[in-house]
Design a protein around this motif. Structure first.
Motif, PDB file in Angstrom:
ATOM      1  N   GLU A   1       0.840  -1.212   0.000  1.00 13.37           N
ATOM      2  CA  GLU A   1       0.000   0.000   0.000  1.00 13.37           C
ATOM      3  C   GLU A   1       0.873   1.260   0.000  1.00 13.37           C
ATOM      4  O   GLU A   1       0.486   2.287  -0.551  1.00 13.37           O
ATOM      5  CB  GLU A   1      -0.928   0.012   1.226  1.00 13.37           C
ATOM      6  CG  GLU A   1      -2.152  -0.887   1.078  1.00 13.37           C
ATOM      7  CD  GLU A   1      -3.247  -0.280   0.187  1.00 13.37           C
ATOM      8  OE1 GLU A   1      -3.209   0.932  -0.070  1.00 13.37           O
ATOM      9  OE2 GLU A   1      -4.134  -1.041  -0.245  1.00 13.37           O
TER      10      GLU A   1
ATOM     11  N   GLY B   1       2.653  -4.110  -6.675  1.00 18.50           N
ATOM     12  CA  GLY B   1       1.565  -5.078  -6.607  1.00 18.50           C
ATOM     13  C   GLY B   1       0.682  -4.864  -5.396  1.00 18.50           C
ATOM     14  O   GLY B   1       0.756  -3.831  -4.725  1.00 18.50           O
ATOM     15  N   ALA B   2      -0.158  -5.866  -5.101  1.00 19.04           N
ATOM     16  CA  ALA B   2      -1.108  -5.759  -3.993  1.00 19.04           C
ATOM     17  C   ALA B   2      -1.491  -7.151  -3.529  1.00 19.04           C
ATOM     18  O   ALA B   2      -1.302  -8.135  -4.246  1.00 19.04           O
ATOM     19  CB  ALA B   2      -2.354  -4.986  -4.435  1.00 19.04           C
TER      20      ALA B   2
ATOM     21  N   THR C   1      -4.699  -9.395  -2.291  1.00 17.96           N
ATOM     22  CA  THR C   1      -6.159  -9.382  -2.352  1.00 17.96           C
ATOM     23  C   THR C   1      -6.725 -10.620  -1.659  1.00 17.96           C
ATOM     24  O   THR C   1      -5.980 -11.513  -1.235  1.00 17.96           O
ATOM     25  CB  THR C   1      -6.640  -9.346  -3.815  1.00 17.96           C
ATOM     26  OG1 THR C   1      -6.156 -10.514  -4.473  1.00 17.96           O
ATOM     27  CG2 THR C   1      -6.127  -8.113  -4.531  1.00 17.96           C
TER      28      THR C   1
ATOM     29  N   ARG D   1      -3.440 -13.087  -1.496  1.00 21.98           N
ATOM     30  CA  ARG D   1      -3.271 -13.430  -2.910  1.00 21.98           C
ATOM     31  C   ARG D   1      -2.508 -12.303  -3.604  1.00 21.98           C
ATOM     32  O   ARG D   1      -3.059 -11.221  -3.842  1.00 21.98           O
ATOM     33  CB  ARG D   1      -4.641 -13.628  -3.565  1.00 21.98           C
ATOM     34  CG  ARG D   1      -4.559 -13.958  -5.029  1.00 21.98           C
ATOM     35  CD  ARG D   1      -5.934 -14.251  -5.614  1.00 21.98           C
ATOM     36  NE  ARG D   1      -5.771 -14.686  -6.985  1.00 21.98           N
ATOM     37  CZ  ARG D   1      -5.857 -13.878  -8.030  1.00 21.98           C
ATOM     38  NH1 ARG D   1      -6.135 -12.608  -7.871  1.00 21.98           N
ATOM     39  NH2 ARG D   1      -5.652 -14.355  -9.235  1.00 21.98           N
TER      40      ARG D   1
ATOM     41  N   VAL E   1      -1.113 -10.077  -6.354  1.00 19.53           N
ATOM     42  CA  VAL E   1      -1.437  -9.738  -7.745  1.00 19.53           C
ATOM     43  C   VAL E   1      -0.611  -8.526  -8.164  1.00 19.53           C
ATOM     44  O   VAL E   1      -0.242  -7.695  -7.333  1.00 19.53           O
ATOM     45  CB  VAL E   1      -2.937  -9.424  -7.950  1.00 19.53           C
ATOM     46  CG1 VAL E   1      -3.802 -10.629  -7.660  1.00 19.53           C
ATOM     47  CG2 VAL E   1      -3.381  -8.250  -7.098  1.00 19.53           C
TER      48      VAL E   1
ATOM     49  N   ILE F   1      -8.629  -8.387 -12.384  1.00 24.56           N
ATOM     50  CA  ILE F   1      -8.345  -8.895 -11.037  1.00 24.56           C
ATOM     51  C   ILE F   1      -9.479  -9.831 -10.598  1.00 24.56           C
ATOM     52  O   ILE F   1     -10.652  -9.463 -10.635  1.00 24.56           O
ATOM     53  CB  ILE F   1      -8.207  -7.739 -10.015  1.00 24.56           C
ATOM     54  CG1 ILE F   1      -7.111  -6.760 -10.440  1.00 24.56           C
ATOM     55  CG2 ILE F   1      -7.950  -8.295  -8.615  1.00 24.56           C
ATOM     56  CD1 ILE F   1      -5.704  -7.266 -10.312  1.00 24.56           C
TER      57      ILE F   1
ATOM     58  N   ASN G   1      -7.064   1.661  -4.337  1.00 25.42           N
ATOM     59  CA  ASN G   1      -5.677   1.278  -4.613  1.00 25.42           C
ATOM     60  C   ASN G   1      -5.602   1.078  -6.117  1.00 25.42           C
ATOM     61  O   ASN G   1      -6.048   0.061  -6.636  1.00 25.42           O
ATOM     62  CB  ASN G   1      -5.317  -0.001  -3.863  1.00 25.42           C
ATOM     63  CG  ASN G   1      -3.903  -0.460  -4.185  1.00 25.42           C
ATOM     64  OD1 ASN G   1      -3.245   0.081  -5.080  1.00 25.42           O
ATOM     65  ND2 ASN G   1      -3.426  -1.468  -3.466  1.00 25.42           N
TER      66      ASN G   1
ATOM     67  N   VAL H   1      -3.517   0.253  -8.074  1.00 26.58           N
ATOM     68  CA  VAL H   1      -2.799  -0.923  -8.590  1.00 26.58           C
ATOM     69  C   VAL H   1      -3.807  -2.014  -8.979  1.00 26.58           C
ATOM     70  O   VAL H   1      -3.618  -2.740  -9.949  1.00 26.58           O
ATOM     71  CB  VAL H   1      -1.813  -1.460  -7.529  1.00 26.58           C
ATOM     72  CG1 VAL H   1      -1.158  -2.755  -7.988  1.00 26.58           C
ATOM     73  CG2 VAL H   1      -0.752  -0.413  -7.215  1.00 26.58           C
ATOM     74  N   ILE H   2      -4.892  -2.104  -8.207  1.00 32.30           N
ATOM     75  CA  ILE H   2      -5.859  -3.192  -8.436  1.00 32.30           C
ATOM     76  C   ILE H   2      -7.277  -2.703  -8.659  1.00 32.30           C
ATOM     77  O   ILE H   2      -8.150  -3.485  -9.017  1.00 32.30           O
ATOM     78  CB  ILE H   2      -5.880  -4.182  -7.230  1.00 32.30           C
ATOM     79  CG1 ILE H   2      -6.010  -3.420  -5.908  1.00 32.30           C
ATOM     80  CG2 ILE H   2      -4.650  -5.079  -7.236  1.00 32.30           C
ATOM     81  CD1 ILE H   2      -6.320  -4.317  -4.715  1.00 32.30           C
TER      82      ILE H   2
END
Lengths: 227, 81
Positions: free
Chosen positions: A96, A102-103, A105, A148, A150, B14, B69, B71-72
């Motif tokens: 974050e 990336g992230a 989830t 997860r 991503v 996603i 966010n 990014v996603i």
């Protein structure tokens, strides 16, 4: 091997800070408690962002922690080379904060997964993994509902081609992470984030599945002492 | 006084396991003809003043900084009413 000071950050809702501090101490370094509301890194040599549910995971995991006063100090310091390890919620916070790409989830299964997990060390050149063998298989606990990993196709390709994937799940992917990714690092190998919990795998006495977590802490200690 | 809505949705590429779970539950409840479900978040932002260009630019900055966010997630801003 003494004198190294490793900060352990506590946010409201952090759970693993005591285990993290203990793991740092067992490795021979001095754990230094860091408080989310302070603008003070207390001159530490490295920082551990432990797991938990900081700010209740409100909005997104790590989304609010990223704006804590301490992070105003930590983010530029980490960009300038301060070694940082984030596990679980700490990994989510690093993503974050855009210190890692990336992230994380929701697990593909929608189940919270709590188990001993096989992991392969695929990059032993980071500040936190140099005491592992390249390709070493280890076992660490995982416990998360949103792990997860991503990232965009471009980011994923870059991580893979530059060796920035540090850990992959073995024997079953607990959360549906792309490419079985369990942990990654930044361009310079100083910042590492992973979903599994090395700080819960440092002592046989408590029934941990292994003591494989110790090498994270001995790795950073050697780096700091030899620096 | 104005109310501005920010809708935040996971990007199409996603995986949305929550949306999938809802889509699987609907037929069991007797709802037919649902091809897919995506789950997102809706923020209702009450402004002290009018929803002029400057205020909307601020809301978009809020969305970029905190609410989504990017990014996603994608976000969309619109004024209610």
């Amino acid at each position: 091997m003494s004198g190294a000071r490793v900060g352990v950050v506590t946010f409201p809702g952090t759970l693993d800070d005591q285990d993290a501090a203990r793991a740092v101490r067992l490795a021979g370094a001095e754990p230094v408690p860091l408080w989310h509301a302070d603008h003070d890194l207390k001159g530490v040599d490295a920082v551990f962002l432990p797991g938990g549910f900081s700010y209740g995971d409100y909005l997104r995991c790590g989304a609010i922690s990223r704006f804590a006063p301490l992070m105003d100090e930590l983010i530029p310091a980490a960009r300038s080379g301060l070694p940082v390890l984030g596990t679980c919620n700490g990994f989510q916070i690093l993503c974050e904060a855009h210190l890692l790409p990336g992230a994380l989830t929701r697990n593909a299964s929608l189940h919270y997964v709590c188990r001993d997990q096989g992991i392969r060390v695929v990059n032993n050149r980071t500040a936190w993994t140099r005491d592992f063998e390249q390709g070493q298989d280890i076992v660490l606990p995982v416990k998360h509902g949103e792990g997860r990993y991503v990232a965009s196709d471009e980011t994923l390709a870059e991580l893979e081609s530059t060796g920035r994937v540090v850990f992959r799940y073995l024997g079953g992917n607990p959360n549906g992470s792309l490419n079985d990714i369990a942990g990654i690092t930044n361009e310079t190998g100083t910042i590492v984030g992973l979903m599994p919990h090395p700080e819960h795998a440092v002592e046989e006495l408590v029934g941990a599945p292994s003591t494989d977590g110790r090498a994270f802490f001995t790795s950073i200690l050697k780096k700091l002492v030899n620096a | 006084m104005a109310r501005v809505i920010v809708d935040v949705m996971l990007k199409p590429e996603i995986l949305d396991p929550q949306g999938q779970a809802i889509a699987r539950a609907l037929p069991r409840l007797g709802f037919e003809g649902v091809g897919a479900v995506r789950q997102g978040k809706r923020f209702e932002i009450e402004l002290d003043g009018p929803a002029d260009e400057a205020a909307l630019a601020d809301v978009r900055k809020m969305a970029e900084t905190l609410l989504a966010n990017t990014v996603i997630e994608d976000y969309a801003v619109h004024v209610e009413g």
